[in-house]
Scaffold this active site. Structure first.
Site, mmCIF file in Angstrom:
data_model
loop_
_atom_site.group_PDB
_atom_site.id
_atom_site.type_symbol
_atom_site.label_atom_id
_atom_site.label_comp_id
_atom_site.label_asym_id
_atom_site.label_seq_id
_atom_site.Cartn_x
_atom_site.Cartn_y
_atom_site.Cartn_z
ATOM 1 N N MET A 30 41.989 41.565 31.773
ATOM 2 C CA MET A 30 42.137 42.279 30.501
ATOM 3 C C MET A 30 40.917 43.167 30.258
ATOM 4 O O MET A 30 40.665 43.598 29.131
ATOM 5 C CB MET A 30 42.336 41.281 29.353
ATOM 6 C CG MET A 30 43.606 40.449 29.523
ATOM 7 S SD MET A 30 44.252 39.787 27.996
ATOM 8 C CE MET A 30 42.925 38.731 27.478
ATOM 9 N N GLY A 31 40.157 43.435 31.318
ATOM 10 C CA GLY A 31 39.020 44.338 31.192
ATOM 11 C C GLY A 31 37.809 43.688 30.553
ATOM 12 O O GLY A 31 37.731 42.459 30.478
ATOM 13 N N LEU A 33 34.913 43.752 31.919
ATOM 14 C CA LEU A 33 34.644 42.983 33.135
ATOM 15 C C LEU A 33 33.222 42.433 33.172
ATOM 16 O O LEU A 33 32.275 43.053 32.696
ATOM 17 C CB LEU A 33 34.887 43.865 34.363
ATOM 18 C CG LEU A 33 36.307 44.421 34.501
ATOM 19 C CD1 LEU A 33 36.421 45.241 35.784
ATOM 20 C CD2 LEU A 33 37.358 43.314 34.470
ATOM 21 N N HIS A 34 33.112 41.242 33.757
ATOM 22 C CA HIS A 34 31.809 40.597 33.957
ATOM 23 C C HIS A 34 31.791 40.015 35.372
ATOM 24 O O HIS A 34 32.783 40.135 36.121
ATOM 25 C CB HIS A 34 31.562 39.534 32.884
ATOM 26 C CG HIS A 34 32.702 38.570 32.721
ATOM 27 N ND1 HIS A 34 33.048 37.656 33.686
ATOM 28 C CD2 HIS A 34 33.604 38.403 31.713
ATOM 29 C CE1 HIS A 34 34.087 36.951 33.276
ATOM 30 N NE2 HIS A 34 34.456 37.386 32.081
ATOM 31 N N HIS A 37 34.888 38.037 36.657
ATOM 32 C CA HIS A 37 35.973 38.877 37.184
ATOM 33 C C HIS A 37 35.609 39.398 38.584
ATOM 34 O O HIS A 37 36.437 39.408 39.491
ATOM 35 C CB HIS A 37 36.191 40.107 36.287
ATOM 36 C CG HIS A 37 36.674 39.812 34.906
ATOM 37 N ND1 HIS A 37 35.928 40.061 33.786
ATOM 38 C CD2 HIS A 37 37.848 39.295 34.451
ATOM 39 C CE1 HIS A 37 36.618 39.731 32.705
ATOM 40 N NE2 HIS A 37 37.776 39.257 33.081
ATOM 41 N N GLN A 61 50.390 37.908 24.544
ATOM 42 C CA GLN A 61 49.745 36.609 24.739
ATOM 43 C C GLN A 61 48.731 36.282 23.640
ATOM 44 O O GLN A 61 48.100 35.240 23.670
ATOM 45 C CB GLN A 61 49.110 36.500 26.127
ATOM 46 C CG GLN A 61 47.852 37.326 26.318
ATOM 47 C CD GLN A 61 47.373 37.276 27.756
ATOM 48 O OE1 GLN A 61 48.022 37.803 28.670
ATOM 49 N NE2 GLN A 61 46.242 36.619 27.995
ATOM 50 N N GLY A 149 41.014 32.716 37.857
ATOM 51 C CA GLY A 149 39.809 31.911 37.690
ATOM 52 C C GLY A 149 40.135 30.510 37.183
ATOM 53 O O GLY A 149 41.056 30.331 36.385
ATOM 54 N N LYS A 151 38.315 29.144 35.221
ATOM 55 C CA LYS A 151 37.909 29.228 33.815
ATOM 56 C C LYS A 151 39.124 28.985 32.907
ATOM 57 O O LYS A 151 39.036 28.326 31.879
ATOM 58 C CB LYS A 151 37.305 30.618 33.569
ATOM 59 C CG LYS A 151 37.218 31.089 32.152
ATOM 60 C CD LYS A 151 36.095 30.435 31.444
ATOM 61 C CE LYS A 151 35.782 31.004 30.082
ATOM 62 N NZ LYS A 151 36.856 31.580 29.331
ATOM 63 N N SER A 189 32.616 35.107 29.864
ATOM 64 C CA SER A 189 33.867 35.462 29.207
ATOM 65 C C SER A 189 33.686 36.818 28.538
ATOM 66 O O SER A 189 32.592 37.121 28.025
ATOM 67 C CB SER A 189 34.198 34.408 28.144
ATOM 68 O OG SER A 189 35.172 34.912 27.255
HETATM 69 P P1 AMP Z 1 40.746 37.839 31.568
HETATM 70 O O1 AMP Z 1 40.261 39.233 31.711
HETATM 71 O O2 AMP Z 1 39.971 37.022 30.581
HETATM 72 O O3 AMP Z 1 42.236 37.741 31.401
HETATM 73 O O4 AMP Z 1 40.439 37.148 32.963
HETATM 74 C C1 AMP Z 1 40.956 37.657 34.164
HETATM 75 C C2 AMP Z 1 40.741 36.633 35.255
HETATM 76 O O5 AMP Z 1 39.353 36.376 35.400
HETATM 77 C C3 AMP Z 1 41.410 35.283 34.927
HETATM 78 O O6 AMP Z 1 42.019 34.776 36.107
HETATM 79 C C4 AMP Z 1 40.244 34.436 34.497
HETATM 80 O O7 AMP Z 1 40.436 33.055 34.726
HETATM 81 C C5 AMP Z 1 39.129 34.983 35.370
HETATM 82 N N1 AMP Z 1 37.832 34.667 34.782
HETATM 83 C C6 AMP Z 1 37.452 34.874 33.493
HETATM 84 N N2 AMP Z 1 36.212 34.400 33.293
HETATM 85 C C7 AMP Z 1 35.801 33.868 34.468
HETATM 86 C C8 AMP Z 1 34.615 33.204 34.909
HETATM 87 N N3 AMP Z 1 33.590 32.975 34.074
HETATM 88 N N4 AMP Z 1 34.534 32.804 36.197
HETATM 89 C C9 AMP Z 1 35.568 33.028 37.046
HETATM 90 N N5 AMP Z 1 36.722 33.637 36.701
HETATM 91 C C10 AMP Z 1 36.834 34.052 35.432
#
Ligand code: AMP
Length: 289
Positions: A30-31, A33-34, A37, A61, A149, A151, A189
């Site tokens: 969802m962008g 990014l860290h 990701h 969601q 992840g 996470k 996050s």
């Molecule tokens: P999101 O952008 O929050 O939807 O996350 C996209 C993907 O990145 C999902 O599969 C998350 O589980 C993964 N992700 C988010 N935070 C972390 C983290 N701290 N370590 C590893 N993967 C992550």
């Protein structure tokens, strides 16, 4: 790095890549990014010939309008990070590419009750929204492997169920990647950007308590661990534990006693403010899910 916004254009392009017998890896995000990701991206780049990252903040969601509204958006920085990693393609669709008509937002999935516990209990409809977007993104990007992840461990379990039940024909292998943390232990996050200095400092208590729970699991009762985690996080902070549960890492069912034969994971959600909550988890015993 190729940039696509239209579903048909990226599907056609990926079909041409696959015709060359290249493997396709996909990382949905969802962008904002860290490094968490980017660790998924690195795994995909290692395994696959062609890597696609999607950036789409999926409204279906979100069960909290304020959470959706303030979800961080850093598209230019995201593109720069992905370019630096030499990602092959990025897919940034408009809403209408994912949900072309009203009926596409009305689909209901049967998710084996995995969507009813923990996050599902407190975020009504969340996993149905996740299922809708993941199905659509998988159908558009046609990957050999998709990276998620730990996470969001419940999300991984739900997507795995979705993949097995509804998406067998696409033949996609799911890969689960470890949690990346900040130096004080806070799970990375996108929402961490929204924390004030004080909230950010307090939030480090979440992972500290989880790591303590991990140590306690050897000798203490589940009840003692639960009490410890809640008290420890609440003490001298404004954080509120929404749930803390020790569950089977595959079925997500609560483990009532320290049954060491089960793959166990301790999951937590903490409310920082009305529209800001953080989740985290630690494995208590090895799993191969
Ligand atoms: P999101 O952008 O929050 O939807 O996350 C996209 C993907 O990145 C999902 O599969 C998350 O589980 C993964 N992700 C988010 N935070 C972390 C983290 N701290 N370590 C590893 N993967 C992550």
């Amino acid at each position: 790095m190729k940039r696509f916004s239209e579903a048909k254009a990226i599907t056609d392009y990926i079909k041409s890549i696959k015709k060359q017998n290249k493997t396709v890896g996909f990382v949905p995000t969802m962008g904002a990014l860290h490094d968490g990701h980017l660790s998924l991206v690195e795994n995909a780049l290692q395994d696959c010939d062609f890597v696609v990252v999607s950036i789409f903040v999926n409204p279906t969601q979100f069960n909290n309008e304020a959470d959706l509204k303030k979800y961080p958006k850093t598209i230019d920085a995201d593109l720069e990070l992905l370019r630096k990693k030499s990602v092959d393609a990025v897919f940034i669709p408009e809403y209408s590419e994912i949900y072309p008509d009203e009926s596409s937002t009305q689909v209901r999935f049967e998710l084996g009750n995995l969507d009813k516990v923990m996050e599902g209990k407190y975020r009504q409809g969340h996993f149905n929204g996740v299922a809708m977007v993941v199905k659509r993104l998988f159908e558009i990007t046609l990957p050999d492997k998709a990276y998620f992840g730990q996470k969001d461990i419940q999300q991984f379990v739900v997507v795995n169920y979705l993949n097995n039940k509804y998406l067998q024909h696409l033949n996609i292998e799911l890969v689960k990647c470890p949690i990346l943390r900040e130096s004080d232990g806070l799970a990375m996050s996108s929402r961490n950007r929204l924390l004030t200095k004080e909230q950010r400092k307090e939030s480090a208590r979440i992972s500290k308590a989880l790591f303590e729970a991990q140590k306690m699991y050897e000798n203490c009762s589940i009840q003692n661990i639960e009490n410890f985690v809640k008290n420890d996080i609440h003490e001298n902070t404004k954080l509120q534990v929404e749930y803390f549960e020790i569950v089977n890492a595959e079925s997500l069912q609560k483990i009532e006693n320290n049954d060491k034969s089960q793959p166990a994971v301790a999951c937590i959600a903490v409310i920082v403010t009305d529209s800001l909550r953080l989740i985290d988890n630690v494995l208590l015993s090895p799993i191969n899910a």
